[in-house]
Design a protein around this motif. Structure first.
Motif, mmCIF file in Angstrom:
data_model
loop_
_atom_site.group_PDB
_atom_site.id
_atom_site.type_symbol
_atom_site.label_atom_id
_atom_site.label_comp_id
_atom_site.label_asym_id
_atom_site.label_seq_id
_atom_site.Cartn_x
_atom_site.Cartn_y
_atom_site.Cartn_z
ATOM 1 N N LEU A 148 -1.449 30.958 -29.590
ATOM 2 C CA LEU A 148 -0.729 30.593 -28.360
ATOM 3 C C LEU A 148 0.594 31.322 -28.161
ATOM 4 O O LEU A 148 1.255 31.122 -27.142
ATOM 5 N N GLU A 149 0.969 32.158 -29.087
ATOM 6 C CA GLU A 149 2.242 32.875 -29.027
ATOM 7 C C GLU A 149 2.454 33.575 -27.682
ATOM 8 O O GLU A 149 3.569 33.598 -27.152
ATOM 9 N N GLU A 150 1.423 34.130 -27.109
ATOM 10 C CA GLU A 150 1.559 34.909 -25.870
ATOM 11 C C GLU A 150 2.037 34.072 -24.686
ATOM 12 O O GLU A 150 2.460 34.606 -23.677
ATOM 13 N N HIS A 151 1.982 32.750 -24.801
ATOM 14 C CA HIS A 151 2.375 31.881 -23.687
ATOM 15 C C HIS A 151 3.861 31.511 -23.700
ATOM 16 O O HIS A 151 4.339 30.836 -22.788
ATOM 17 N N VAL A 152 4.572 31.917 -24.738
ATOM 18 C CA VAL A 152 6.010 31.645 -24.798
ATOM 19 C C VAL A 152 6.711 32.485 -23.735
ATOM 20 O O VAL A 152 6.466 33.678 -23.611
ATOM 21 N N GLN B 18 11.063 36.047 -27.278
ATOM 22 C CA GLN B 18 9.904 35.788 -28.133
ATOM 23 C C GLN B 18 10.337 35.370 -29.539
ATOM 24 O O GLN B 18 11.255 35.952 -30.116
ATOM 25 N N PRO B 19 9.665 34.374 -30.091
ATOM 26 C CA PRO B 19 10.020 33.935 -31.440
ATOM 27 C C PRO B 19 9.555 34.938 -32.493
ATOM 28 O O PRO B 19 8.592 35.677 -32.279
ATOM 29 N N VAL C 64 3.773 23.361 -30.953
ATOM 30 C CA VAL C 64 2.389 23.330 -31.427
ATOM 31 C C VAL C 64 2.131 22.107 -32.303
ATOM 32 O O VAL C 64 1.030 21.550 -32.287
ATOM 33 N N ASP C 65 3.150 21.657 -33.032
ATOM 34 C CA ASP C 65 3.019 20.452 -33.851
ATOM 35 C C ASP C 65 2.763 19.226 -32.976
ATOM 36 O O ASP C 65 2.012 18.332 -33.361
ATOM 37 N N ARG C 66 3.357 19.188 -31.812
ATOM 38 C CA ARG C 66 3.168 18.052 -30.895
ATOM 39 C C ARG C 66 1.889 18.178 -30.068
ATOM 40 O O ARG C 66 1.295 17.183 -29.681
ATOM 41 N N LEU D 113 9.566 22.718 -23.064
ATOM 42 C CA LEU D 113 10.727 23.573 -23.284
ATOM 43 C C LEU D 113 10.319 24.960 -23.765
ATOM 44 O O LEU D 113 10.815 25.975 -23.275
ATOM 45 N N SER D 114 9.416 25.025 -24.708
ATOM 46 C CA SER D 114 9.046 26.295 -25.332
ATOM 47 C C SER D 114 7.951 27.036 -24.574
ATOM 48 O O SER D 114 8.013 28.254 -24.420
#
Length: 196
Positions: free
Chosen positions: A50-54, A58-59, A136-138, A172-173
């Motif tokens: 899911l990184e691409e949706h931030v 970028q983190p 992602v944890d939530r 938020l993220s």
């Protein structure tokens, strides 16, 4: 063997206990509850996918993954505190911090301090990496509950307001996924998977 290596091996043996910490969420086929090690693997993979949706900055994904891998190790001592347990959450941070100090102290000093800092960063949510990790944890338990037709939600009388209150970090993220999660929650209410 040198002392550093032996301490690292002690830590590796200790954290194997994460496989025995059972969460409230069920695996997606609803046959059993997942354990913390399964949860950790799943959210690390989710973050990668899911990184691409931030949006925006970028983190650092290696940082995110390291944070996700260690964030629940404290539950070896503190146990899994149910997200909607008001009483249990009152002293959660103190119990988990004591656990973090014990568990990370098994490591050589530099690695133990690094892990403690990662854990505190996740808890504080002060960086984009911590915010994405929390998102992602939530998100993962929401996906599991929807897939199991609200099995854990219904067992514990969880309401949509309670779930919505926990998804701020997602919005938020990754706002797009946060909006989608709100729609999924509304659909879960409509289908009877989640109390209104």
């Amino acid at each position: 063997m040198n002392e550093r290596f032996l301490r690292q091996l002690d830590f590796i043996r200790e954290v194997d206990k994460l496989k025995h910490i059972v969460r409230r969420s069920y695996i997606t086929d609803g046959s059993r509850r997942e354990n913390d090690a399964e949860h950790t693997w799943h959210i690390a993979l989710m973050a990668t996918v899911l990184e691409e949706h931030v949006v925006g900055e970028q983190p650092d994904m290696l940082h995110v993954l390291r944070m996700l891998l260690i964030h629940d190790l404290v539950e070896i001592d503190a146990g899994d505190t149910f997200a909607y347990d008001v009483q249990g959450n009152m002293d959660k941070f103190d119990r988990e911090r004591a656990a973090a100090e014990r568990i990370f102290d098994i490591l050589p000093k530099d690695q133990g301090e690094e892990m403690m800092n990662l854990w505190l960063e996740f808890e504080n949510g002060s960086t984009i990496e911590a915010q994405f990790a929390a998102a992602v944890d939530r998100l993962q338990p929401i996906l599991h509950n929807y897939a199991t037709e609200g099995k854990a939600w219904l067992e514990h009388g969880v309401t949509s307001a309670q779930v919505l209150a926990r998804i701020d970090s997602i919005t938020l993220s990754v706002p797009e996924i946060g909006c989608w999660a709100k729609e999924l929650i509304a659909d879960a209410v409509q289908k009877g998977y989640l109390l209104p």
